[in-house]
Design a protein around this motif. Sequence first.
Motif, PDB file in Angstrom:
ATOM      1  N   GLN A 147       1.105  -0.788  -0.137  1.00 41.15           N
ATOM      2  CA  GLN A 147       0.272  -0.160  -0.514  1.00 41.15           C
ATOM      3  C   GLN A 147       0.889   1.520  -0.335  1.00 41.15           C
ATOM      4  OE1 GLN A 147      -4.096  -0.314   2.098  1.00 41.15           O
ATOM      5  NE2 GLN A 147      -3.101  -2.311   3.089  1.00 41.15           N
ATOM      6  N   ILE A 148       1.727   0.845   1.005  1.00 41.45           N
ATOM      7  CA  ILE A 148       2.862   2.659   0.336  1.00 41.45           C
ATOM      8  C   ILE A 148       3.465   2.431  -0.559  1.00 41.45           C
ATOM      9  CG2 ILE A 148       4.885   3.516   1.960  1.00 41.45           C
ATOM     10  CD1 ILE A 148       3.961   1.519   4.056  1.00 41.45           C
ATOM     11  N   ALA A 149       4.096   1.169  -1.189  1.00 41.82           N
ATOM     12  CA  ALA A 149       4.660   1.613  -2.526  1.00 41.82           C
ATOM     13  C   ALA A 149       4.057   1.748  -3.717  1.00 41.82           C
ATOM     14  CB  ALA A 149       5.195  -0.304  -2.840  1.00 41.82           C
ATOM     15  N   GLU A 150       2.465   1.933  -3.745  1.00 41.50           N
ATOM     16  CA  GLU A 150       1.452   1.942  -4.495  1.00 41.50           C
ATOM     17  C   GLU A 150       1.371   3.150  -4.286  1.00 41.50           C
ATOM     18  OE1 GLU A 150      -0.672   2.112  -7.557  1.00 41.50           O
ATOM     19  OE2 GLU A 150      -2.279   3.278  -5.685  1.00 41.50           O
ATOM     20  N   VAL A 151       1.751   3.953  -3.766  1.00 41.80           N
ATOM     21  CA  VAL A 151       1.550   5.728  -3.005  1.00 41.80           C
ATOM     22  C   VAL A 151       2.709   6.122  -3.951  1.00 41.80           C
ATOM     23  CG1 VAL A 151       1.276   7.478  -1.858  1.00 41.80           C
ATOM     24  CG2 VAL A 151      -0.021   5.226  -1.503  1.00 41.80           C
ATOM     25  N   VAL A 152       3.744   5.704  -3.677  1.00 37.59           N
ATOM     26  CA  VAL A 152       5.350   5.797  -3.689  1.00 37.59           C
ATOM     27  C   VAL A 152       5.538   5.673  -5.623  1.00 37.59           C
ATOM     28  CG1 VAL A 152       7.787   5.566  -3.584  1.00 37.59           C
ATOM     29  CG2 VAL A 152       5.973   5.498  -1.644  1.00 37.59           C
ATOM     30  N   ARG A 153       4.626   5.185  -6.042  1.00 37.90           N
ATOM     31  CA  ARG A 153       5.263   4.439  -7.165  1.00 37.90           C
ATOM     32  C   ARG A 153       3.656   5.715  -8.243  1.00 37.90           C
ATOM     33  NH1 ARG A 153       6.673   0.015 -10.773  1.00 37.90           N
ATOM     34  NH2 ARG A 153       4.497  -0.230 -11.843  1.00 37.90           N
ATOM     35  N   GLN A 210      10.593  -7.246   6.971  1.00 35.75           N
ATOM     36  CA  GLN A 210       9.783  -8.132   7.167  1.00 35.75           C
ATOM     37  C   GLN A 210       8.522  -8.112   6.940  1.00 35.75           C
ATOM     38  OE1 GLN A 210      12.748  -8.104   9.331  1.00 35.75           O
ATOM     39  NE2 GLN A 210      13.288  -9.115   7.937  1.00 35.75           N
ATOM     40  N   ARG A 211       7.674  -6.805   8.393  1.00 36.64           N
ATOM     41  CA  ARG A 211       6.452  -6.692   8.435  1.00 36.64           C
ATOM     42  C   ARG A 211       5.752  -5.772   7.496  1.00 36.64           C
ATOM     43  NH1 ARG A 211       4.583  -5.313  13.899  1.00 36.64           N
ATOM     44  NH2 ARG A 211       3.068  -7.268  13.513  1.00 36.64           N
ATOM     45  N   ALA A 212       6.611  -4.963   6.619  1.00 39.39           N
ATOM     46  CA  ALA A 212       6.568  -5.266   5.260  1.00 39.39           C
ATOM     47  C   ALA A 212       5.568  -6.055   4.203  1.00 39.39           C
ATOM     48  CB  ALA A 212       7.611  -4.442   4.254  1.00 39.39           C
ATOM     49  N   ALA A 213       5.492  -6.643   4.950  1.00 35.08           N
ATOM     50  CA  ALA A 213       4.848  -8.294   4.205  1.00 35.08           C
ATOM     51  C   ALA A 213       3.958  -8.401   4.737  1.00 35.08           C
ATOM     52  CB  ALA A 213       6.074  -9.294   3.762  1.00 35.08           C
ATOM     53  N   GLU A 214       3.241  -7.818   5.872  1.00 30.55           N
ATOM     54  CA  GLU A 214       2.371  -8.401   6.498  1.00 30.55           C
ATOM     55  C   GLU A 214       0.923  -7.380   6.073  1.00 30.55           C
ATOM     56  OE1 GLU A 214       3.332  -8.144  10.877  1.00 30.55           O
ATOM     57  OE2 GLU A 214       4.629 -10.004  10.112  1.00 30.55           O
ATOM     58  N   TYR A 215      -0.455  -8.013   7.212  1.00 35.71           N
ATOM     59  CA  TYR A 215      -1.366  -7.050   6.581  1.00 35.71           C
ATOM     60  C   TYR A 215      -1.870  -6.334   8.145  1.00 35.71           C
ATOM     61  CZ  TYR A 215      -1.233 -10.035   2.793  1.00 35.71           C
ATOM     62  OH  TYR A 215      -1.504 -10.553   1.011  1.00 35.71           O
ATOM     63  N   PRO A 216      -2.816  -5.167   8.055  1.00 33.78           N
ATOM     64  CA  PRO A 216      -3.007  -4.587   8.227  1.00 33.78           C
ATOM     65  C   PRO A 216      -3.555  -4.552   9.584  1.00 33.78           C
ATOM     66  CG  PRO A 216      -3.402  -3.688   6.441  1.00 33.78           C
ATOM     67  CD  PRO A 216      -3.522  -4.778   6.045  1.00 33.78           C
ATOM     68  N   HIS A 217      -4.589  -6.126   9.504  1.00 37.97           N
ATOM     69  CA  HIS A 217      -5.419  -6.934  11.031  1.00 37.97           C
ATOM     70  C   HIS A 217      -3.983  -7.254  11.706  1.00 37.97           C
ATOM     71  CE1 HIS A 217      -4.576 -10.364   8.707  1.00 37.97           C
ATOM     72  NE2 HIS A 217      -4.737 -10.792   9.397  1.00 37.97           N
ATOM     73  N   GLN A 218      -1.904  -7.759  11.263  1.00 35.23           N
ATOM     74  CA  GLN A 218      -1.417  -8.045  11.726  1.00 35.23           C
ATOM     75  C   GLN A 218      -0.861  -7.170  12.820  1.00 35.23           C
ATOM     76  OE1 GLN A 218       0.569  -9.811   8.107  1.00 35.23           O
ATOM     77  NE2 GLN A 218       0.762 -11.622  10.288  1.00 35.23           N
ATOM     78  N   PHE A 219      -1.410  -5.569  12.623  1.00 33.30           N
ATOM     79  CA  PHE A 219      -0.677  -4.365  13.490  1.00 33.30           C
ATOM     80  C   PHE A 219      -2.125  -4.030  14.925  1.00 33.30           C
ATOM     81  CE2 PHE A 219       1.332  -4.514   9.650  1.00 33.30           C
ATOM     82  CZ  PHE A 219       3.146  -4.379   9.966  1.00 33.30           C
ATOM     83  N   SER A 220      -1.012  -3.211  15.319  1.00 33.35           N
ATOM     84  CA  SER A 220      -2.122  -2.430  16.636  1.00 33.35           C
ATOM     85  C   SER A 220      -2.371  -1.499  16.270  1.00 33.35           C
ATOM     86  CB  SER A 220      -1.463  -2.383  17.915  1.00 33.35           C
ATOM     87  OG  SER A 220      -0.088  -1.547  17.983  1.00 33.35           O
TER      88      SER A 220
END
Length: 348
Positions: free
Chosen positions: A130-136, A165-175
């Motif tokens: 999602q961040i990479a998409e904005v950057v691109r 590592q965490r860049a490859a995780e999904y939003p539900h895996q974050f607080s």
Amino acid sequence: MDPAESDFETQGPTGEDFGDVVLEVSDLCVQFKTEHGWSTVVDHVNLIVRRGETLGLVGESGSGKTVTSLAIMGLLSGPRVKVSGSVKLAGRELIGLSNAEMNALRGKTIGMIFQEPRRALNPAFTVGDQIAEVVRRHGDGLSRKQAWAKAVEMLELVGIPDAPQRAAEYPHQFSGGMCQRVMLAMAVACEPVVLIADEPTTALDVTVQAQVLDLLAELQDRMGLGILFITHDLGVVAETCDTVAVLYGGQMMESAVSEDMYFDPRHPYTEGLLASTPDAQVRADRLFAIAGTVPPAWDWPDGCRFHPRCGYAKAGVCDGVAIPLAGEGDHLVRCARADELRLEGIAR
Ligand code: SF4
């Protein structure tokens, strides 16, 4: 980085120099078509955000804060809404731009974070994607690999541990707090000049709230960001904002530099907000609640819009003609009795 030393451009698209004013809102009005006809939800609002500074936009729910921010971002359109006035972003007029033109600016020159970061993130994509998409989208010709590297760099910048590592995780895996950091990474990835933060810490617990506020201040120092900080909480504003504008009934009731507003409020609504802030050291020794609620936009009373809830209201003075915003220097107030009232602020 000291904002004064950054390579921040002060030339607008037409070559004019906009100095340190990165966002200038003048006479902004927003009207919605309702079953009661056209209702003015934001009424001639003026705001100035300078480079490296934070303006707090304060008021209860229904006061017009969020609609103001959506109008600035160009997110209000359709046959049931009218937006007028002027919004200049780094010298460029935004009112009247097409959706495509605004899309090119959103995320690049102006960023936004919200109260509920989890809702703003797409659960189907990793945070890195999602961040990479904005950057691109905004970075000229960056490859996928370069955009991913930038996403990881941004996650590191906002303090996400094990970012690769965490860049490859999904939003539900974050607080919740970590999701807000991800939103911030996305909002500032393209180094905008203005960030709109709409109640960014309201859904977070106090400790995480303090961490997010510290992070915002750090990013501001580093990038020279001008921040429009929207909140109902004057306690948070005291810690973060250089200047404050108080909204009620879609109108600005008071605006001043933060210190003046806290120590010497001149509008009864500001006094009420201060007295109802739990962590503010207000002179009154009890916590206070402003009586009543904000009326709907189609039912603003005549005269001062705050008069039905104001303990200082005087018949014949406050309930007749509209009250102008007036004052000297930077401290402006919309109150017919401002010169005679002695209001209580925070104890010095
Ligand atoms: S104009 Fe009157 S009603 Fe309005 S804030 Fe001032 S004192 Fe209160």
